[in-house]
Every structure is written in C-alpha cells, then in structure tokens.
Design a protein around this motif. Structure first.
Motif, short mmCIF file in Angstrom:
data_model
loop_
_atom_site.label_atom_id
_atom_site.label_comp_id
_atom_site.label_asym_id
_atom_site.label_seq_id
_atom_site.Cartn_x
_atom_site.Cartn_y
_atom_site.Cartn_z
N PHE A 300 -5.57 16.97 -0.40
CA PHE A 300 -4.32 16.74 0.31
C PHE A 300 -4.02 15.25 0.39
CE2 PHE A 300 -5.69 20.88 1.93
CZ PHE A 300 -4.52 21.60 1.78
N ALA A 301 -2.76 14.93 0.12
CA ALA A 301 -2.26 13.58 0.43
C ALA A 301 -1.34 13.78 1.63
CB ALA A 301 -1.50 13.00 -0.75
N ILE A 302 -1.76 13.27 2.77
CA ILE A 302 -0.97 13.45 4.00
C ILE A 302 -0.11 12.21 4.16
CG2 ILE A 302 -1.07 13.80 6.49
CD1 ILE A 302 -3.96 15.05 5.85
N VAL A 303 1.21 12.42 4.13
CA VAL A 303 2.15 11.29 4.14
C VAL A 303 2.91 11.28 5.46
CG1 VAL A 303 2.35 11.33 1.63
CG2 VAL A 303 4.01 12.60 3.01
N ASP A 304 3.66 10.20 5.71
CA ASP A 304 4.33 10.10 7.02
C ASP A 304 5.72 10.73 7.04
OD1 ASP A 304 5.73 8.15 5.66
OD2 ASP A 304 5.08 6.48 6.93
N ALA A 305 6.19 11.29 5.91
CA ALA A 305 7.42 12.09 5.92
C ALA A 305 7.01 13.55 5.95
CB ALA A 305 8.26 11.81 4.68
N ALA A 306 7.90 14.40 6.44
CA ALA A 306 7.54 15.80 6.60
C ALA A 306 8.75 16.70 6.39
CB ALA A 306 6.94 16.03 7.98
N MET A 307 8.52 17.99 6.58
CA MET A 307 9.58 18.97 6.41
C MET A 307 10.77 18.70 7.33
SD MET A 307 7.82 22.26 8.29
CE MET A 307 9.23 23.35 8.27
N ASN A 308 10.56 18.05 8.45
CA ASN A 308 11.70 17.77 9.32
C ASN A 308 12.60 16.70 8.70
OD1 ASN A 308 9.66 15.66 10.06
ND2 ASN A 308 11.39 14.97 11.31
N SER A 376 15.66 17.44 10.99
CA SER A 376 15.58 17.87 12.39
C SER A 376 14.58 16.99 13.13
CB SER A 376 15.13 19.33 12.47
OG SER A 376 13.73 19.42 12.27
N ASN A 377 14.43 17.28 14.41
CA ASN A 377 13.47 16.54 15.23
C ASN A 377 12.23 17.36 15.53
OD1 ASN A 377 16.39 15.39 16.68
ND2 ASN A 377 14.94 13.97 15.77
N TYR A 378 11.99 18.37 14.72
CA TYR A 378 10.83 19.24 14.94
C TYR A 378 9.56 18.39 15.13
CZ TYR A 378 7.75 23.27 14.31
OH TYR A 378 6.82 24.25 14.48
N ASN A 379 8.75 18.80 16.07
CA ASN A 379 7.53 18.07 16.45
C ASN A 379 7.87 16.74 17.15
OD1 ASN A 379 4.68 18.85 14.29
ND2 ASN A 379 6.21 20.21 15.13
N SER A 380 9.08 16.68 17.72
CA SER A 380 9.56 15.44 18.37
C SER A 380 9.38 14.22 17.49
CB SER A 380 8.87 15.23 19.73
OG SER A 380 9.40 16.13 20.67
N ARG A 381 9.83 14.40 16.26
CA ARG A 381 9.79 13.29 15.31
C ARG A 381 11.19 12.66 15.21
NH1 ARG A 381 6.06 12.98 11.27
NH2 ARG A 381 7.67 12.82 9.69
N GLU A 401 15.82 6.74 14.70
CA GLU A 401 16.01 7.25 16.06
C GLU A 401 14.87 6.79 16.95
OE1 GLU A 401 18.54 11.37 15.28
OE2 GLU A 401 16.38 11.49 15.63
N THR A 402 15.18 6.66 18.24
CA THR A 402 14.11 6.32 19.19
C THR A 402 13.56 7.62 19.75
OG1 THR A 402 15.60 6.26 21.07
CG2 THR A 402 15.30 4.20 19.85
N VAL A 403 12.31 7.59 20.14
CA VAL A 403 11.70 8.77 20.75
C VAL A 403 12.43 9.13 22.04
CG1 VAL A 403 9.62 9.63 21.85
CG2 VAL A 403 9.44 8.36 19.72
#
Ligand SMILES: *Cc1c(COP(=O)(O)O)cnc(C)c1O
Length: 416
Positions: A300-308, A376-381, A401-403
């Motif tokens: 796995f290469a775990i990156v900082d972008a995701a499905m959201n 989207s903001n899924y996982n509060s991202r 966006e800010t948290v």
C-alpha cells in the motif's frame, strides 16, 4: 504536448514545477492549467465556426468561479442543474441569456430564480415539471422559454452510472410522449417553446450514439414543424469522453463534424453542453505519500488525498493515471494507492507500478472534471485548495478549507 509534462525529471504544470506548488499550498491540492482549459474550449469553438451556436459549459464538472469566469470571457454559456449553480454562475459573471437549466427535479424556487434571472431556456424533463413551470410563469406574469429534453433511448455504451439516455434512466421525456407534450406546451400562453435536446450520458467513446440520438431528434423536429411548432435550437447535450487511460474518444473536431453533417440544411441554432471534455484533462490532484506499507498480497502507498477529494475511483471504479512528480531510479513496485479515509473503497488507483519513497509527491492525472465538484468533507477532512497555473504564474483560486468551518453551522443541544 500535454501542459503537464516532465522537465529535467520533474513534473510541471505549464512552466511551474509541481513541488513549488506543494511547498506553497500544501497537499492535497488541485492544480489546473489555463492553457489547457482555453485550448479545450477553443477546440469546440474552432470546430463550430460558421454555425450559429452556444457552448453551454456543464458547470457541475468543475464549478470554481475562476474557471467559470475564464470560459465566460471566451463567450461560453452555462448548463446548470440547480439554483445553487445558477447563483454561482451569475456570481461568476455569466450572462443569464446564455444559461440553460437542466435537471429532473427543479424546485419551484429554482424555477422562479431562473425566470427572474432571465435565463435562455429550461430544459424540461417531465410533464409535471412543465406544468410547474407554467404555474410559476403565470404567477410571475412571465413567459418561460422551454425546450424538452427528450430521452432518445440510445445506448451510449458507457458506465451504467453515467448513462442517461436509455428508456430505463430517470432523465428526459420519453421519445414517444414528446410530441403530445410539445402540443400542450405550444398552446400555453405562459411558455415560449424554443428548442429540443438530449443528453445521453457521460464519457462516451464513440460518435455513433450521438448520431443516433440526433437523428431521432431530427425526426421529431420535422413532425413538430408539420404541426406548426418551429424550434429555434437543438441541444445535443454533453458527454464527449476524454482520455484517462487507453480510451480513444473521438476528437472534438470529428464529433462536431458528424453533428454538423446531420444538421446540414436544418435551420436550428446548435447548443452544446460539454463538461468533462472542457476541464477533465486540464487538472490534476497533487498528493504526497505519507506511508509505504509493504505486504502480501498488496503493497500500500498511503497518500494524503482520499476518496473525499476525488470520488471517481471509488464511485465508478474509474482509472486515473498516477505519476511520480520527481522521477527516481530504482525498482518498480506494485502498489494500491489509497487514502487515509476509513473505507476499504478509499483508493485512488490499484495495481500501480511505481518507484516511490515516503514523502514523494504524486500527481493524479485527468482530475479536472468531477474531482473537486464531487468532493466532500467525509472524515472531517477540509477540502483541498485549488490553484490555477497560467504560464509561470500561480493563482490560488480556492483556499484550503479550515477545520473550524466544517462544524461552524452545527449547534449543541441546549442544557447539559
Ligand atoms: C452532466 C451533464 C452534462 C455534461 O456531461 P459531460 O459528460 O461532463 O460532458 C451535460 N448536460 C447535462 C444535462 C448533464 O447532466
């Protein structure tokens, strides 16, 4: 040559090396190219030269105001599907007379807003919607310009989730019912019946389904003429595919030429609603490798972008090329490129052969369409920033966006 190309082993957007953008704005980050956006638009414009036409950019593909403004400056109109898009388009400076309003579920408020703004046309998708438009127009003392979106029942041979022109889909008025509905519409003093159109799906890789749909509509238009219902425009929708991997979608020029050939000698103005074809290959998603997690059966290469950030791989099993920003020598390894979101379906690419290390930057290619706009903001991202490159200049066109903004609208229950 692509506007995203390597220079001295480093991937650039136009003349800006992507590591500079990552350093300035962080990752994940959407990066667009002005030259690619304008080039894509110009390809349509050039192919249409000489025909009365209006290119209504389907803004749901990417609705950043800077991009809408850029297309508006080139003369584009908009294809919108909600009141939110209407407001956004107007805020970007789009001319109301160049906006067409599509979508199966227009609310009364949305119809009112469209009429008040003076949009070019409502693309009507059902008898009930037509009746609602009549009521709203009557109440406002206006005449609503309408065109029926006809479902021509042709198979676009694309992914089932993005096929819209089959009988079984929710979109458009059934071909067999269109004539009766036009007769009814033509009798209403509150309607101005000005066109007919179709939109049969997205990411089409062939011209044939477009030609079939157009032929069916031309037959309908003739039948209408015989009854004295003369239409001013014909709207061929959007849907032209782009190259993500090995697809060979028709060139814009060939697609348009096929349409114009069928329209020869017919008086209609031609409306188009391209989305993906204008923006898809004009953007990338820049991300950084957080962790490498070797193992069996998968590395796995775990990156900082995701499905959201980019939903297409998860939603449609879509393929996006994933390129290392800095080429390194060394053995290729096969990776699942995944994000931090807590879903097994959270992946950006599967089975990718890459020579990478932790901390490396990757570019997820062809992410200009249905990337940021479906995020989207899924996982509060917080959503990623958007940056537009113009030659050597870099413009931030949407801040990260800010948290805090993610829960700013939420309230605790009283007491406690
Ligand atoms: C989504 C959509 C488009 C644009 O589709 P693309 O495949 O992005 O070109 C055009 N018209 C309508 C009505 C749509 O819903």
């Amino acid at each position: 040559m692509s506007v995203f190309a390597y220079r001295d082993g480093t991937l650039c957007a136009e003349s800006v090396p992507l590591p500079e953008i990552a350093a300035r704005f962080g990752t994940p980050c959407y990066v667009y190219s002005r030259a690619a956006l304008e080039g894509a638009y110009r390809a349509f414009e050039t192919a249409l030269a000489g025909r009365e036409d209006l290119i209504c950019y389907a803004m749901k593909a990417n609705s950043n105001i800077a991009i809408l403004d850029l297309f508006a400056r080139m003369g584009a109109g908009l294809d919108i599907v909600s009141g939110g898009e209407l407001a956004r388009g107007l805020a970007a400076g789009a001319a109301p007379g160049r906006i067409v309003f599509s979508g199966v579920g227009k609310s009364e408020a949305e119809i009112r807003a469209g009429l008040a703004a003076g949009i070019r046309c409502f693309n009507v998708e059902s008898a009930s919607e037509l009746a609602r438009i009549v009521r709203v127009a009557d109440a406002l003392g206006k005449r609503a310009p309408v065109s029926l979106r006809v479902n021509p029942d042709v198979d676009p041979r694309t992914h089932p989730y993005i096929s819209t022109g089959l009988k079984e889909n929710k979109f458009g008025v059934a071909y067999d019912e269109a004539l009766a509905l036009y007769r009814e519409a033509a009798r209403s003093p509150h309607l101005d019946v000005i066109g007919v159109g179709f939109h049969i799906g997205s990411q089409l890789a062939e011209v044939a389904p477009f030609v079939d749909a157009l032929d069916r509509l031309l037959v309908l238009a003739r039948a209408l003429e015989r009854e004295g219902i003369r239409l001013r425009h014909l709207d061929i929708g959007g849907g032209l595919g782009i190259r993500y991997r090995e697809e060979q979608p028709p060139a814009v020029a060939d697609y348009i030429a096929a349409m114009l050939e069928r329209l020869a000698g017919r008086p209609f103005a031609l409306l188009l609603e391209p989305g993906r074809a204008l923006v898809g290959n004009a953007g990338i998603l820049l991300t950084r490798v957080e962790y490498l997690k070797p193992g069996a059966p998968h590395n796995f290469a775990i990156v900082d972008a995701a499905m959201n950030d980019l939903m297409r791989p998860s939603l449609y099993d879509a393929w996006h090329d994933i390129l290392p920003v800095a080429r390194r020598s060394g053995a290729l390894r096969r990776y699942e490129v995944v994000g931090p979101v807590c879903e097994t379906g959270d992946f950006l690419g599967r089975d990718r052969d890459l020579a990478i290390a932790e901390g490396d930057l990757l570019a997820v290619m062809s992410a200009g369409a249905y990337g940021m706009s479906m995020s989207s903001n899924y996982n509060s991202r917080p959503r990623a920033p958007e940056v537009l490159v113009d030659g050597a200049a870099v413009h931030l066109i949407r801040s990260r966006e800010t948290v805090e903004s993610l829960f700013a609208l939420e309230r605790r229950l009283p007491g406690g």
